[in-house]
Design a protein around this motif. Structure first.
Motif, mmCIF file in Angstrom:
data_model
loop_
_atom_site.group_PDB
_atom_site.id
_atom_site.type_symbol
_atom_site.label_atom_id
_atom_site.label_comp_id
_atom_site.label_asym_id
_atom_site.label_seq_id
_atom_site.Cartn_x
_atom_site.Cartn_y
_atom_site.Cartn_z
ATOM 1 N N ASN A 1 -69.782 -71.075 8.662
ATOM 2 C CA ASN A 1 -69.491 -70.674 10.032
ATOM 3 C C ASN A 1 -70.740 -70.811 10.896
ATOM 4 N N ARG A 2 -70.565 -71.398 12.070
ATOM 5 C CA ARG A 2 -71.710 -71.684 12.944
ATOM 6 C C ARG A 2 -72.458 -70.407 13.330
ATOM 7 N N GLU A 3 -71.705 -69.358 13.642
ATOM 8 C CA GLU A 3 -72.341 -68.107 14.047
ATOM 9 C C GLU A 3 -73.179 -67.525 12.920
ATOM 10 N N LEU A 4 -72.678 -67.630 11.675
ATOM 11 C CA LEU A 4 -73.429 -67.107 10.540
ATOM 12 C C LEU A 4 -74.646 -67.970 10.242
ATOM 13 N N ARG A 5 -74.496 -69.295 10.336
ATOM 14 C CA ARG A 5 -75.633 -70.190 10.063
ATOM 15 C C ARG A 5 -76.734 -70.042 11.105
ATOM 16 N N CYS A 6 -76.356 -69.765 12.342
ATOM 17 C CA CYS A 6 -77.339 -69.638 13.426
ATOM 18 C C CYS A 6 -77.968 -68.251 13.489
ATOM 19 N N PHE A 7 -77.457 -67.311 12.693
ATOM 20 C CA PHE A 7 -77.990 -65.950 12.735
ATOM 21 C C PHE A 7 -79.368 -65.906 12.081
ATOM 22 N N ASN A 8 -80.327 -65.316 12.788
ATOM 23 C CA ASN A 8 -81.686 -65.169 12.275
ATOM 24 C C ASN A 8 -81.865 -63.769 11.701
ATOM 25 N N VAL A 9 -82.200 -63.698 10.437
ATOM 26 C CA VAL A 9 -82.395 -62.399 9.790
ATOM 27 C C VAL A 9 -83.631 -61.727 10.376
ATOM 28 N N PRO A 10 -83.534 -60.451 10.811
ATOM 29 C CA PRO A 10 -84.703 -59.748 11.353
ATOM 30 C C PRO A 10 -85.835 -59.720 10.344
ATOM 31 N N ALA A 11 -87.045 -59.936 10.823
ATOM 32 C CA ALA A 11 -88.213 -60.009 9.939
ATOM 33 C C ALA A 11 -88.457 -58.703 9.215
ATOM 34 N N GLU A 12 -88.055 -57.581 9.844
ATOM 35 C CA GLU A 12 -88.336 -56.262 9.280
ATOM 36 C C GLU A 12 -87.666 -56.052 7.937
ATOM 37 N N THR A 13 -86.420 -56.546 7.799
ATOM 38 C CA THR A 13 -85.688 -56.325 6.552
ATOM 39 C C THR A 13 -85.254 -57.629 5.912
ATOM 40 N N GLY A 14 -85.882 -58.736 6.364
ATOM 41 C CA GLY A 14 -85.405 -60.063 6.021
ATOM 42 C C GLY A 14 -85.063 -60.352 4.591
ATOM 43 N N ASP A 15 -85.994 -60.193 3.670
ATOM 44 C CA ASP A 15 -85.730 -60.640 2.304
ATOM 45 C C ASP A 15 -85.794 -59.509 1.290
ATOM 46 N N GLU A 16 -85.576 -58.274 1.760
ATOM 47 C CA GLU A 16 -85.591 -57.165 0.823
ATOM 48 C C GLU A 16 -84.378 -57.251 -0.093
ATOM 49 N N ALA A 17 -84.561 -56.843 -1.325
ATOM 50 C CA ALA A 17 -83.447 -56.869 -2.274
ATOM 51 C C ALA A 17 -82.510 -55.721 -1.983
ATOM 52 N N LEU B 1 -73.841 -60.688 5.055
ATOM 53 C CA LEU B 1 -73.172 -61.900 4.577
ATOM 54 C C LEU B 1 -74.177 -62.992 4.238
ATOM 55 N N LYS B 2 -75.218 -63.092 5.051
ATOM 56 C CA LYS B 2 -76.161 -64.205 4.879
ATOM 57 C C LYS B 2 -77.125 -63.991 3.725
ATOM 58 N N LYS B 3 -77.529 -62.729 3.492
ATOM 59 C CA LYS B 3 -78.589 -62.497 2.513
ATOM 60 C C LYS B 3 -78.194 -61.625 1.310
ATOM 61 N N LYS B 4 -77.117 -60.869 1.432
ATOM 62 C CA LYS B 4 -76.805 -59.902 0.380
ATOM 63 C C LYS B 4 -75.622 -60.312 -0.492
ATOM 64 N N LEU C 1 -75.318 -53.505 16.786
ATOM 65 C CA LEU C 1 -75.968 -53.198 15.510
ATOM 66 C C LEU C 1 -75.018 -53.468 14.347
ATOM 67 N N LEU C 2 -73.753 -53.139 14.544
ATOM 68 C CA LEU C 2 -72.733 -53.369 13.518
ATOM 69 C C LEU C 2 -72.609 -54.860 13.204
ATOM 70 N N LEU C 3 -72.566 -55.684 14.245
ATOM 71 C CA LEU C 3 -72.458 -57.127 14.052
ATOM 72 C C LEU C 3 -73.712 -57.683 13.381
ATOM 73 N N GLN C 4 -74.885 -57.171 13.765
ATOM 74 C CA GLN C 4 -76.138 -57.634 13.165
ATOM 75 C C GLN C 4 -76.175 -57.332 11.663
ATOM 76 N N CYS C 5 -75.820 -56.097 11.299
ATOM 77 C CA CYS C 5 -75.823 -55.719 9.876
ATOM 78 C C CYS C 5 -74.775 -56.509 9.094
ATOM 79 N N PHE C 6 -73.646 -56.774 9.742
ATOM 80 C CA PHE C 6 -72.575 -57.542 9.105
ATOM 81 C C PHE C 6 -73.039 -58.973 8.795
ATOM 82 N N LEU C 7 -73.605 -59.645 9.793
ATOM 83 C CA LEU C 7 -74.072 -61.016 9.591
ATOM 84 C C LEU C 7 -75.224 -61.072 8.595
#
Length: 558
Positions: free
Chosen positions: A353-369, A279-282, A270-276
């Protein structure tokens, strides 16, 4: 000694003088160590930590840790090497060999019994009672346990190889080993042609191992038990069956440890998911450098899926700094730097970074501000926390609240206090039924609710944002702003926003005596502008801002 979890009292880096003393003590305790081996174990320029611990029986133990691996432990001013040291220097201590099945009992805290000792053709090592020695397994010279000789070599023979041989202090796979990197013993084959006996008889590993283990169990069961002493049949270092209660307790402990490991793995994921996700969206490039504490509070927490709670203390990393170090060293995702003393910031993000580019944002919180912005006035409005004053039942007023089933320490809303006091007055026919003095005698508390987070309740008064003016060299004035983090404000963002307003340089300074806390410093007397920014833009109520009365008239700079 380390069969059960121990408690860490302190963990500090060793001083130069103590490092030299440690080297001298190790050299005196283990004279067979060469100068090169000693320099490798205790290098001069690498960080070496001194860890004070309490074993489960209350013994005070000092650990000397290098690269996260405990090298030596000190008990009653005597040094002992750990298995991590013995794997580098297997010949450091006289060694007694035993059977592989015995290892499980050594891990459980049992001692090595003489019936389980495999005697080589060259004979037993020459030891005296209390001498430090190691335990190895058949066909591998890599030690798996450390302890002291219970009797001398001569007494072992005179006793007919019965009784206790080595009092084990530390073993491979116990909690002291788990304090390190949890690596396994190397494979160190015995010298070719070296014969071995089992208590004086020829021995072949494949044919007689199981038979000899059973034999040592039977021999140990015949030993007399000392009155009042609990002897659980430590034959072959306790290769006997545990009692049913002990087995149940052991299974329970194993299940609990397994559950804890599972929870750590889940929290790590969960920590890694929130971290990625953060970085990707926030995080934006314009925000860098970004305080690590702000990154966690304003970005990672907002990326946590609903129904789940992000808690770094429940992960294997325990601290945000360790997690970010792992992301930097293992994944090369970020670069963390200490821009101010004791305050770390993320200064660079590898968005390619490949790992960050390949990370898929969860649909539940994907584009929330993100609920908290960086403080720039062009960003969405900042949402201040809701702050509520509460009251805790004190010991002096507890009898008054017992009828309402509210005991000492219960936190209540002011309206609840008034209602309970009013009912008490009515029931007891007291004169002043609207007496509100109970509030003054109760302990004040407060509740802070940040958007999207659970309420936080604390005792005492909430610290106001403190704005003050100080003099620097040549009588120059600077404005200092403290306690912004209490209200969910990023000091770096506030400094940037205020700098844009007044066109003056600003920076962050660590607050003396506070860990990971900083204040904003900006040139000139900017109390008026700082107050306007906090009240108008950030919507912080005036009553939570201290020092506004010191602003120069008309908001002019001095």
């Amino acid at each position: 000694m380390f069969a059960r979890q121990f408690r860490v009292k302190s963990n500090t880096a060793i001083k130069g003088s103590d490092r030299r003393k440690l080297k001298a003590d190790i050299s005196a305790a283990f004279p067979s160590l060469t100068a090169d081996e000693l320099s490798e174990l205790v290098p001069n320029k690498e960080e070496l930590n001194v860890v004070k611990i309490y074993a489960h029986k209350g013994d005070s133990v000092t650990l000397y840790v290098l690269h996260k691996n405990p090298l030596f432990f000190e008990v009653e001013k005597r040094l002992y090497p750990t298995v991590y040291v013995l794997w580098r220097c297997p010949a450091l201590l006289p060694a007694f060999r035993t059977w592989p099945p015995v290892l499980q009992k050594l891990i459980g805290g049992a001692d090595l019994m003489l019936p389980g000792v495999v005697v080589p053709s060259s004979g037993l090592p020459d030891v005296k009672p209390g001498d430090c020695c190691s335990v190895t397994l058949v066909n591998n010279r890599a030690p798996v346990a450390v302890g002291t000789a219970a009797v001398s070599s001569g007494e072992m023979h005179s006793l007919g190889m019965k009784g206790r041989g080595v009092c084990v202090l530390h073993a491979y796979m116990d909690h002291l080993w788990a304090f390190g990197d949890k690596s396994g013993p190397p494979s160190l084959p015995e010298a070719e042609g070296e014969g071995q006996e089992v208590n004086g008889e020829d021995y072949e590993v494949d044919d007689t191992e199981e038979e000899e283990v059973e034999k040592c169990e039977e021999e140990e069961e015949e030993e007399e038990q000392t009155p009042g002493e609990k002897v659980t049949g430590q034959a072959c270092s306790g290769v006997e069956e545990l009692s049913l209660a002990e087995q149940e307790e052991e299974r329970g402990n194993e299940e609990e440890e397994a559950n804890q490991d599972d929870l750590k793995e889940i929290m790590d994921a969960l920590l890694l998911q929130c971290f990625l996700h953060a970085l990707k969206k926030k995080v934006k490039k314009s925000e860098l450098p970004l305080l690590t504490s702000t990154f966690l509070r304003n970005h990672m927490f907002s990326c946590c899926p609903s129904g789940k709670q992000l808690d770094i203390k429940k992960s294997s990393y325990k601290k945000l700094s360790k997690f970010l170090q792992a992301m930097q060293k293992q994944h090369n995702l970020v670069r963390v730097k200490e821009l101010n003393k004791g305050v770390e910031s993320i200064v660079e993000v590898d968005w390619k970074n490949r790992e960050l580019r390949c990370f898929n944002v969860p649909a539940e919180t994907g584009d929330e501000a993100s609920p908290v912005q960086d403080g720039g006035e062009a960003e969405p409005p900042y949402h201040p926390p809701e702050i509520t004053t509460l009251y805790s039942v004190s010991s002096r007023l507890e009898p008054l609240f017992l009828d309402a089933k509210k005991r000492k320490g219960t936190i209540l809303q002011p309206a609840e206090v008034r209602h309970i006091v009013t009912e008490y007055v009515k029931d007891n026919e007291l004169v002043d039924e609207n007496n509100k003095k109970a509030l003054a005698r109760m302990q004040e508390c407060y509740e802070v609710v940040f958007p999207g987070h659970a309420p936080v309740r604390k005792k005492g008064h909430i610290e106001p944002i403190d704005i003050s003016v100080a003099s620097r060299g040549s009588n120059k004035k600077v404005t200092l702003i403290k306690n912004l983090d209490v209200y969910g404000l990023d000091p770096a963002a506030v400094a940037t926003a205020l700098q844009r307003r007044v066109q003056a340089s600003s920076n962050l300074q660590p607050i003396p005596g506070s860990k990971d806390k900083v204040l904003v410093q900006i040139q000139g007397n900017q109390i008026h502008q700082a107050g306007n920014l906090l009240i108008d833009h950030y919507q912080i109520p005036r009553k939570y801002i201290q020092g506004l009365d010191k602003a120069p008239k008309g908001g002019k700079k001095k």
